[in-house]
Design an enzyme around this catalytic site. Structure first.
Site, mmCIF file in Angstrom:
data_model
loop_
_atom_site.group_PDB
_atom_site.id
_atom_site.type_symbol
_atom_site.label_atom_id
_atom_site.label_comp_id
_atom_site.label_asym_id
_atom_site.label_seq_id
_atom_site.Cartn_x
_atom_site.Cartn_y
_atom_site.Cartn_z
ATOM 1 N N ARG A 94 1.460 -0.963 -0.107
ATOM 2 C CA ARG A 94 -0.288 0.045 -0.076
ATOM 3 C C ARG A 94 1.140 0.939 -0.063
ATOM 4 N NH1 ARG A 94 -4.117 -1.087 4.615
ATOM 5 N NH2 ARG A 94 -2.889 -2.093 5.835
ATOM 6 N N LYS A 192 -14.002 6.473 -2.631
ATOM 7 C CA LYS A 192 -13.481 6.599 -1.377
ATOM 8 C C LYS A 192 -12.419 7.563 -1.068
ATOM 9 C CE LYS A 192 -10.367 3.724 1.137
ATOM 10 N NZ LYS A 192 -10.163 2.411 1.106
ATOM 11 N N ASP A 219 -13.619 -6.615 -0.577
ATOM 12 C CA ASP A 219 -12.467 -5.838 -1.305
ATOM 13 C C ASP A 219 -11.000 -6.336 -1.026
ATOM 14 O OD1 ASP A 219 -11.013 -3.422 -1.516
ATOM 15 O OD2 ASP A 219 -11.161 -1.803 0.501
ATOM 16 N N THR A 224 -8.326 -1.778 9.828
ATOM 17 C CA THR A 224 -9.153 -0.802 10.634
ATOM 18 C C THR A 224 -11.141 -1.618 10.561
ATOM 19 O OG1 THR A 224 -9.852 0.987 9.845
ATOM 20 C CG2 THR A 224 -7.869 0.873 11.065
ATOM 21 N N GLY A 225 -11.244 -2.037 9.390
ATOM 22 C CA GLY A 225 -12.846 -2.051 8.797
ATOM 23 C C GLY A 225 -13.610 -0.882 8.082
ATOM 24 N N THR A 227 -12.880 1.027 6.206
ATOM 25 C CA THR A 227 -13.571 1.053 4.907
ATOM 26 C C THR A 227 -15.027 0.458 4.249
ATOM 27 O OG1 THR A 227 -11.414 1.750 3.395
ATOM 28 C CG2 THR A 227 -13.026 0.841 3.017
HETATM 29 C C1 R5P Z 1 -7.245 0.329 0.316
HETATM 30 O O1 R5P Z 1 -7.149 1.005 -0.634
HETATM 31 C C2 R5P Z 1 -7.960 -1.101 0.486
HETATM 32 O O2 R5P Z 1 -8.211 -1.558 -0.810
HETATM 33 C C3 R5P Z 1 -9.020 -0.638 1.836
HETATM 34 O O3 R5P Z 1 -9.886 -0.911 1.036
HETATM 35 C C4 R5P Z 1 -8.200 -0.240 2.748
HETATM 36 O O4 R5P Z 1 -7.039 -0.426 2.942
HETATM 37 C C5 R5P Z 1 -8.839 -1.366 4.235
HETATM 38 O O5 R5P Z 1 -8.604 0.018 5.390
HETATM 39 P P1 R5P Z 1 -9.522 0.167 6.302
HETATM 40 O O6 R5P Z 1 -9.766 -1.408 6.852
HETATM 41 O O7 R5P Z 1 -8.894 0.318 7.123
HETATM 42 O O8 R5P Z 1 -10.339 1.453 6.132
#
Ligand code: R5P
Length: 294
Positions: A94, A192, A219, A224-225, A227
């Site tokens: 990432r 997003k 996804d 962290t969940g 998104t």
């Molecule tokens: C990032 O763009 C990935 O595709 C995921 O959407 C992201 O890593 C999710 O992160 P989190 O669960 O912290 O929101």
């Protein structure tokens, strides 16, 4: 001759793969000296063998990278013919550019270390974004498998009809579009905005009918969940009957699973990182690939 091993994170998957390809499995012992220095020991003779190290980069991605490098160098020193790493989840992808001045570009550093130490890499749905292809950063053979087929099959078995697929951010089209096409249902990919590592907003740019549907949000990574939660809220507001989260790689940091549970009817992941939500098995795709090329 081939032997399959794992270091700390993926012995379950490694044993399954070994069984399927009818190769011996030997768990490598990884521990620490009293001062915290790494201690690593193969418990089998690797001389003249192809050593397959199955190791997911979670938990403890920094440590995993070092463990893999030590294991690869030790195996080569002991006469291994080849070192093949199967990293079902490949971390560091990432941070694929310098977002702020002075930052390390993790993806480049990780890939350089692997290029220098192993012969071949196999992974599942790596986070390809600004790095578009594995060969952009890997000079060794580096193959990425996708879990789209196993996820599509799983959804079809779970929900017979009235399914809609949601991708929570632009990059998730790679899963949402393919999975929805395989099942023959509609999908929408949200937009997003990431305000910080823990704060995101998502908005719907293409409206599809989610009313009374079993909405499945797919996804690559659940970290962290946050998104997933934001996408679940949008789906509920549009009248979803049930909301299911499917992540390829379930990292579930900072109590994510607990946080997510009140927004989701179901939370499932592929078994690239050992976790209680693993309900989708990627072993057949890995076995098919390594059987072709060993
Ligand atoms: C990032 O763009 C990935 O595709 C995921 O959407 C992201 O890593 C999710 O992160 P989190 O669960 O912290 O929101």
């Amino acid at each position: 001759m081939v032997i399959v091993t794992s270091l700390k994170n993926s012995s379950k998957l490694a044993k399954k793969i070994a069984k399927e390809i009818q190769a011996p499995f030997s768990q490598t012992y990884v521990s620490e000296f009293p001062d915290g220095d790494m201690y690593l020991r193969f418990k089998t003779d690797v001389k003249g063998k192809k050593v397959i190290i199955v190791e997911s980069f979670q938990p403890n991605s920094n440590e995993v990278l070092l463990n893999i490098i030590f294991a690869a160098q030790a195996a080569k020193k002991q006469g291994a013919k080849k070192v093949i790493v199967i990293a079902p989840y490949l971390a560091f992808m990432r941070q694929d550019k310098m977002f702020n001045s002075g930052e390390a570009i993790n993806a480049q550093i990780m890939s350089k270390l692997l290029n220098e130490n192993i012969d071949k890499l196999l992974t599942v749905d790596p986070h390809l974004h600004r790095i578009e292809k594995m060969k952009d950063v890997f000079s060794i053979p580096a193959k990425n498998l996708t879990s789209n087929d196993v996820i599509a099959n799983f959804i079809q078995k779970k929900f017979k009809k009235n399914v809609a697929i949601v991708g929570p951010d632009w990059e998730s089209y790679q899963w949402a579009d393919k999975i929805s096409a395989a099942i023959g249902v509609e999908d929408t990919v949200l937009e997003k905005t990431r305000n910080s590592t823990r704060n995101v907003d998502v908005k719907v740019t293409k409206e599809i009918d989610l009313k009374d549907k079993h909405v499945v949000i797919v996804d690559d990574i659940i970290s962290t969940g946050n998104t997933m939660i934001k996408a679940a809220k949008q789906s509920k507001q549009r009248g979803a009957k049930t909301v299911t989260a499917i992540g390829v790689h379930g990292l579930f940091v900072e109590n994510a699973l607990n946080k997510m549970s009140k927004y989701f009817d179901n939370i499932y992941t592929v078994n690239t990182i050992e976790h209680e939500t693993n309900k989708i098995d990627i072993t057949p795709a890995i076995v098919e690939e390594i059987s072709k090329k060993l």
